[in-house]
Enzyme design. Structure first.
Site, mmCIF file in Angstrom:
data_model
loop_
_atom_site.group_PDB
_atom_site.id
_atom_site.type_symbol
_atom_site.label_atom_id
_atom_site.label_comp_id
_atom_site.label_asym_id
_atom_site.label_seq_id
_atom_site.Cartn_x
_atom_site.Cartn_y
_atom_site.Cartn_z
ATOM 1 N N LYS A 218 0.831 -1.205 0.000
ATOM 2 C CA LYS A 218 0.000 0.000 0.000
ATOM 3 C C LYS A 218 0.864 1.253 0.000
ATOM 4 C CE LYS A 218 -4.292 -2.139 0.998
ATOM 5 N NZ LYS A 218 -5.341 -2.573 1.925
ATOM 6 N N ARG A 254 -2.776 -10.326 4.808
ATOM 7 C CA ARG A 254 -3.207 -10.390 3.392
ATOM 8 C C ARG A 254 -2.120 -9.753 2.545
ATOM 9 N NH1 ARG A 254 -5.804 -7.270 -0.380
ATOM 10 N NH2 ARG A 254 -7.407 -8.286 -1.639
HETATM 11 N N1 HH2 Z 1 -7.275 -4.335 0.603
HETATM 12 C C1 HH2 Z 1 -7.609 -4.375 -0.715
HETATM 13 C C2 HH2 Z 1 -8.658 -5.191 -1.149
HETATM 14 N N2 HH2 Z 1 -9.336 -5.976 -0.285
HETATM 15 N N3 HH2 Z 1 -9.688 -6.772 1.904
HETATM 16 C C3 HH2 Z 1 -9.364 -6.762 3.209
HETATM 17 N N4 HH2 Z 1 -10.035 -7.541 4.087
HETATM 18 N N5 HH2 Z 1 -8.366 -5.957 3.706
HETATM 19 C C4 HH2 Z 1 -7.642 -5.134 2.885
HETATM 20 O O1 HH2 Z 1 -6.757 -4.404 3.392
HETATM 21 C C5 HH2 Z 1 -7.951 -5.122 1.486
HETATM 22 C C6 HH2 Z 1 -9.006 -5.970 1.032
HETATM 23 C C7 HH2 Z 1 -6.842 -3.553 -1.696
HETATM 24 O O2 HH2 Z 1 -5.730 -4.289 -2.141
HETATM 25 P P1 HH2 Z 1 -5.694 -5.094 -3.509
HETATM 26 O O3 HH2 Z 1 -6.695 -6.194 -3.536
HETATM 27 O O4 HH2 Z 1 -4.304 -5.519 -3.777
HETATM 28 O O5 HH2 Z 1 -6.039 -3.990 -4.567
HETATM 29 P P2 HH2 Z 1 -7.322 -3.641 -5.441
HETATM 30 O O6 HH2 Z 1 -8.486 -3.430 -4.546
HETATM 31 O O7 HH2 Z 1 -6.905 -2.373 -6.149
HETATM 32 O O8 HH2 Z 1 -7.562 -4.788 -6.377
#
Ligand code: HH2
Length: 273
Positions: A218, A254
């Protein structure tokens, strides 16, 4: 049918959740560009590397994103769930229809970044399925959440929110021991808010549910390295914050870089064992 065992037994501390984004626009740049085969290969590689579960998502929640239709999200993720049948998988969605179809294909955890506020029917589907559930804190919505996040005390406000959402889920029939909670790093939070949430993680651990944390890559991790316009952080910085969070009580991390996290957390756990 016997119910699932409590989430604290299914995911001992520390456990790693690998992120598989079936999106063209994820913030970390890891979206596998809608190719199911690539997503499935990535998921298997993560499980081989020691992930306890892989979290498959078909909608980016990065700051500024608008979201996708239910049809598009299903088109992205269903082939992946079909190919991963029998493997430990979670679905990152707030949409009841996506969760329902994923659960039919054996998904064991619903990861809802809206904490059951996005779709009024999702709580009932989760309760009925008897699956695991992650409730995450977010201030605002992805399109606007980073505009001007404000709190009097970020930790006590996130804690009160998570307690209220947990009570709501339980009132809807979800078994409390199947739920984990997540402070939602980067979801309507400044750099300072994000680090304060990890610094004072013990206050969230005190709620009594396992804590899931997603700090991997992040932008706050890039910003503290001295680049105020950073959009992402490095794998090394992600590992550092994951270990710090583990030491403050986090249970599930995660992450995008699974092998590095598994090894670092195993080393950190050997100290506490
Ligand atoms: N962060 C993202 C998405 N889902 N779910 C939980 N429980 N906690 C988090 O911190 C979280 C999440 C964002 O990260 P990422 O999936 O890599 O990115 P994007 O939403 O842009 O696909």
């Amino acid at each position: 049918m016997p119910g699932r065992k409590p989430i604290a037994y299914r995911f001992p501390r520390p456990s790693v959740m690998g992120v598989v984004n079936v999106t063209p626009d994820s913030f970390s740049g890891d979206g596998v560009y809608l190719r199911p085969e690539a997503a499935v290969a990535e998921a298997f590689a993560m499980l081989d590397a020691g992930a306890a579960i892989v979290d498959v998502g078909g909608e980016s929640t990065r700051p500024g994103s608008d979201g996708v239709s239910v049809e598009e999200e299903l088109r992205r993720v269903l082939p992946v769930f079909e190919a991963l049948r029998g493997e430990p998988v979670s679905v990152d969605t707030a949409k009841v229809e996506v969760a329902r179809r994923a659960l039919e294909l054996g998904v064991e955890l619903v990861n809802d970044v809206t904490a059951l506020r996005g779709d009024p029917e999702l709580a009932g589907v989760v309760a009925e399925a008897g699956c695991y559930l992650c409730l995450m804190h977010m201030q605002g919505e992805p399109r606007t959440m980073q505009a001007n996040p404000r709190y009097d005390d970020v930790v006590s406000e996130v804690k009160a929110f998570l307690e209220e959402r947990l009570s709501f889920a339980v009132a809807q029939g979800v078994r409390e021991e199947l739920v984990c909670l997540d402070p939602g790093i980067g979801f309507g939070k400044t750099v300072e808010h994000n680090f304060e949430l990890v610094r004072r993680l013990d206050e969230l651990v005190a709620i009594g549910r396992p804590i899931l944390l997603g700090f991997s890559r992040k932008s706050s991790l890039g910003k503290i390295m001295g680049d105020p316009s950073a959009q992402v952080g490095t794998a090394a910085a992600s590992v550092g914050i994951a270990v710090a969070a583990y030491e403050r009580g986090a249970t599930i991390l995660r992450v995008h870089d699974v092998r590095e996290h598994v090894e670092a957390l195993r080393a950190a756990a050997a100290v506490t064992a």
